[in-house]
Design an enzyme around this catalytic site. Structure first.
Site, PDB file in Angstrom:
ATOM      1  N   ASN A   9      -1.892   5.353   1.788  1.00  0.00           N
ATOM      2  CA  ASN A   9      -0.878   4.550   2.690  1.00  0.00           C
ATOM      3  C   ASN A   9      -0.091   5.806   3.346  1.00  0.00           C
ATOM      4  O   ASN A   9       0.722   6.219   2.734  1.00  0.00           O
ATOM      5  CB  ASN A   9      -0.103   3.806   1.753  1.00  0.00           C
ATOM      6  CG  ASN A   9       0.906   3.093   2.346  1.00  0.00           C
ATOM      7  OD1 ASN A   9       0.875   3.058   3.621  1.00  0.00           O
ATOM      8  ND2 ASN A   9       1.831   2.349   1.611  1.00  0.00           N
ATOM      9  N   TRP A  10      -0.328   5.896   4.544  1.00  0.00           N
ATOM     10  CA  TRP A  10       0.397   7.039   5.384  1.00  0.00           C
ATOM     11  C   TRP A  10       1.942   6.515   5.692  1.00  0.00           C
ATOM     12  O   TRP A  10       2.594   7.456   5.979  1.00  0.00           O
ATOM     13  CB  TRP A  10      -0.309   7.318   6.671  1.00  0.00           C
ATOM     14  CG  TRP A  10      -1.439   8.044   6.343  1.00  0.00           C
ATOM     15  CD1 TRP A  10      -2.505   8.339   5.342  1.00  0.00           C
ATOM     16  CD2 TRP A  10      -2.319   8.461   7.470  1.00  0.00           C
ATOM     17  NE1 TRP A  10      -3.487   8.926   5.434  1.00  0.00           N
ATOM     18  CE2 TRP A  10      -3.553   9.011   6.820  1.00  0.00           C
ATOM     19  CE3 TRP A  10      -2.306   8.568   8.788  1.00  0.00           C
ATOM     20  CZ2 TRP A  10      -4.466   9.575   7.566  1.00  0.00           C
ATOM     21  CZ3 TRP A  10      -3.608   8.993   9.509  1.00  0.00           C
ATOM     22  CH2 TRP A  10      -4.361   9.709   9.174  1.00  0.00           C
ATOM     23  N   LYS A  11       2.347   5.264   5.640  1.00  0.00           N
ATOM     24  CA  LYS A  11       3.719   4.650   5.943  1.00  0.00           C
ATOM     25  C   LYS A  11       3.652   5.228   7.293  1.00  0.00           C
ATOM     26  O   LYS A  11       3.201   5.028   8.035  1.00  0.00           O
ATOM     27  CB  LYS A  11       4.438   5.184   4.806  1.00  0.00           C
ATOM     28  CG  LYS A  11       4.196   4.839   3.326  1.00  0.00           C
ATOM     29  CD  LYS A  11       5.019   4.904   2.366  1.00  0.00           C
ATOM     30  CE  LYS A  11       4.321   4.563   0.963  1.00  0.00           C
ATOM     31  NZ  LYS A  11       5.317   4.485  -0.022  1.00  0.00           N
ATOM     32  N   HIS A  97       3.359  -4.989   0.772  1.00  0.00           N
ATOM     33  CA  HIS A  97       3.944  -3.530   0.139  1.00  0.00           C
ATOM     34  C   HIS A  97       5.116  -4.047  -0.127  1.00  0.00           C
ATOM     35  O   HIS A  97       6.016  -4.616   0.579  1.00  0.00           O
ATOM     36  CB  HIS A  97       3.454  -2.538   1.029  1.00  0.00           C
ATOM     37  CG  HIS A  97       4.026  -1.185   0.285  1.00  0.00           C
ATOM     38  ND1 HIS A  97       5.284  -0.800   0.301  1.00  0.00           N
ATOM     39  CD2 HIS A  97       3.243  -0.430   0.066  1.00  0.00           C
ATOM     40  CE1 HIS A  97       5.143   0.476  -0.384  1.00  0.00           C
ATOM     41  NE2 HIS A  97       4.007   0.556  -0.721  1.00  0.00           N
ATOM     42  N   GLU A  99       7.823  -2.264   0.086  1.00  0.00           N
ATOM     43  CA  GLU A  99       8.762  -1.790   1.273  1.00  0.00           C
ATOM     44  C   GLU A  99       8.879  -3.128   2.044  1.00  0.00           C
ATOM     45  O   GLU A  99       9.858  -3.063   2.711  1.00  0.00           O
ATOM     46  CB  GLU A  99       8.526  -0.532   1.746  1.00  0.00           C
ATOM     47  CG  GLU A  99       8.447   0.661   0.915  1.00  0.00           C
ATOM     48  CD  GLU A  99       7.611   1.850   0.986  1.00  0.00           C
ATOM     49  OE1 GLU A  99       6.952   2.015   2.082  1.00  0.00           O
ATOM     50  OE2 GLU A  99       7.685   2.750  -0.044  1.00  0.00           O
ATOM     51  N   GLU A 169       1.773  -1.793  -7.935  1.00  0.00           N
ATOM     52  CA  GLU A 169       2.754  -0.619  -7.459  1.00  0.00           C
ATOM     53  C   GLU A 169       4.285  -1.048  -8.084  1.00  0.00           C
ATOM     54  O   GLU A 169       4.947  -1.618  -7.496  1.00  0.00           O
ATOM     55  CB  GLU A 169       2.742  -0.635  -6.044  1.00  0.00           C
ATOM     56  CG  GLU A 169       1.500  -0.371  -5.457  1.00  0.00           C
ATOM     57  CD  GLU A 169       1.598   0.463  -4.283  1.00  0.00           C
ATOM     58  OE1 GLU A 169       1.113   1.695  -4.080  1.00  0.00           O
ATOM     59  OE2 GLU A 169       2.347   0.130  -3.351  1.00  0.00           O
ATOM     60  N   GLY A 175       7.283   6.848  -4.666  1.00  0.00           N
ATOM     61  CA  GLY A 175       7.712   7.830  -4.121  1.00  0.00           C
ATOM     62  C   GLY A 175       8.962   8.367  -5.046  1.00  0.00           C
ATOM     63  O   GLY A 175       9.614   9.279  -4.315  1.00  0.00           O
ATOM     64  N   SER A 215       3.314   7.329  -7.289  1.00  0.00           N
ATOM     65  CA  SER A 215       3.479   8.629  -7.647  1.00  0.00           C
ATOM     66  C   SER A 215       2.061   9.173  -8.077  1.00  0.00           C
ATOM     67  O   SER A 215       2.096   9.987  -8.896  1.00  0.00           O
ATOM     68  CB  SER A 215       4.498   9.092  -8.329  1.00  0.00           C
ATOM     69  OG  SER A 215       5.845   8.591  -7.661  1.00  0.00           O
ATOM     70  N   GLY A 236       0.435   7.186  -1.530  1.00  0.00           N
ATOM     71  CA  GLY A 236       1.354   7.420  -0.480  1.00  0.00           C
ATOM     72  C   GLY A 236       1.418   8.717  -0.287  1.00  0.00           C
ATOM     73  O   GLY A 236       0.565   9.406   0.444  1.00  0.00           O
ATOM     74  N   GLY A 237       2.633   9.420  -0.871  1.00  0.00           N
ATOM     75  CA  GLY A 237       2.484  10.998  -0.549  1.00  0.00           C
ATOM     76  C   GLY A 237       1.431  11.795  -0.471  1.00  0.00           C
ATOM     77  O   GLY A 237       1.272  12.719   0.401  1.00  0.00           O
TER      78      GLY A 237
HETATM   79  P1  PGA Z   1       3.587   7.168  -3.499  1.00  0.00           P
HETATM   80  O1  PGA Z   1       3.542   5.808  -2.797  1.00  0.00           O
HETATM   81  O2  PGA Z   1       2.321   7.547  -3.890  1.00  0.00           O
HETATM   82  O3  PGA Z   1       4.032   8.005  -2.555  1.00  0.00           O
HETATM   83  O4  PGA Z   1       4.388   6.722  -4.630  1.00  0.00           O
HETATM   84  C1  PGA Z   1       2.519   4.766  -3.063  1.00  0.00           C
HETATM   85  C2  PGA Z   1       2.479   3.350  -2.071  1.00  0.00           C
HETATM   86  O5  PGA Z   1       3.868   3.082  -1.623  1.00  0.00           O
HETATM   87  O6  PGA Z   1       1.796   2.789  -1.527  1.00  0.00           O
END
Ligand code: PGA
Length: 252
Positions: A9-11, A97, A99, A169, A175, A215, A236-237
């Site tokens: 997930n590149w966001k 998600h 967010e 999640e 993050g 994470s 994500g990251g």
């Molecule tokens: P993260 O993000 O791996 O950076 O914690 C995961 C996500 O939000 O899908």
């Protein structure tokens, strides 16, 4: 046998040229060294979808949008519909998600529309759920996640439910570098699978891919993926670095 899936997930990161470069690297690494039994998905910004789809090997790397419009088309300025997403070649859509729920006030009602439109277009929803820290600290995370599922994907008829992927999640792990322990993740995923068995049946529950996100990194993926109910990750990251993403894919 349910699918193992590692989805990036590149966001809101990378320009188109940076994203295409990253996708090229991932595609080479996955083609040359990626575990063959893992479905790899890249969740890119809308603007990148068509360019990324054009350069990856569709047999090895799938592409996802991170969101979609809740309406099929029309006067909804700034929205991107599921049929537009499909026309890029993407085959997955990340829906709900945390967010988006938190910053864009996406409710269960909105998510239901998005899931329905995604399924109607033949794309696969990756439906996200998970609790905030206060809920975890109060010990009510199971009820919270159950309610999220009951208000959304548990409304689907069995035939549709079978087509979705779930990502758990916990918000406190996203993050933050604070991963859920493999036991916490396993417990929640086993709980979700049990709920699916009750709502639908054992066969459907056993076939549903449920991912962990928050994470997830090359350092902890092996331990997480060794758990019986964890069928992969939403990353994500660590998905922004091709070698790290490959290491997670190969952590099985
Ligand atoms: P993260 O993000 O791996 O950076 O914690 C995961 C996500 O939000 O899908």
């Amino acid at each position: 046998m349910r699918k193992k899936i590692v989805a990036g997930n590149w966001k809101c990161n990378t320009t188109i040229s940076e994203g295409v470069e990253l996708a090229k690297q991932v595609n080479i690494l996955v083609t040359e060294r990626g575990a063959k039994d893992v479905v790899v998905v890249l969740g890119t910004p809308f603007t990148h979808l068509a360019s990324v789809c054009a350069i990856v090997d569709p047999d090895r790397v799938c592409v996802a949008a991170q969101n979609c419009a809740a309406e099929p088309k029309g006067a909804f300025t700034g929205e991107v519909s599921v049929s537009m997403i499909q026309s890029t070649g993407a085959t997955y859509v990340i829906i709900g998600h945390s967010e988006r729920r938190e910053y864009y006030l996406e409710t269960s009602e909105i998510l239901n529309k998005k899931v329905a439109l995604t399924l109607a277009q033949g794309l696969t929803p990756i439906y996200c759920c998970g609790e905030a820290l206060a809920i975890r600290e109060a010990g009510t995370e199971n009820n919270f996640v159950k309610k999220q599922l009951e208000e959304t994907i548990f409304n689907l008829p069995a035939e549709d439910f079978k087509k979705i992927v779930i990502a758990y999640e916990p918000i406190w792990a996203i993050g933050t570098g604070r991963t859920a322990s493999s036991q916490q993740a396993q417990d929640m995923l086993a709980f979700i699978r049990q709920l699916i068995a009750k709502k639908y049946d054992q066969t459907i529950a056993a076939a549903c891919s449920i991912l962990y996100g928050g994470s997830c990194s090359p350092a902890n993926a092996k331990e997480l993926f060794s758990q019986a109910d964890i069928d992969g990750g939403l990353i994500g990251g660590a998905s922004l670095k091709a070698e790290d993403f490959l290491a997670i894919i190969n952590a099985y």
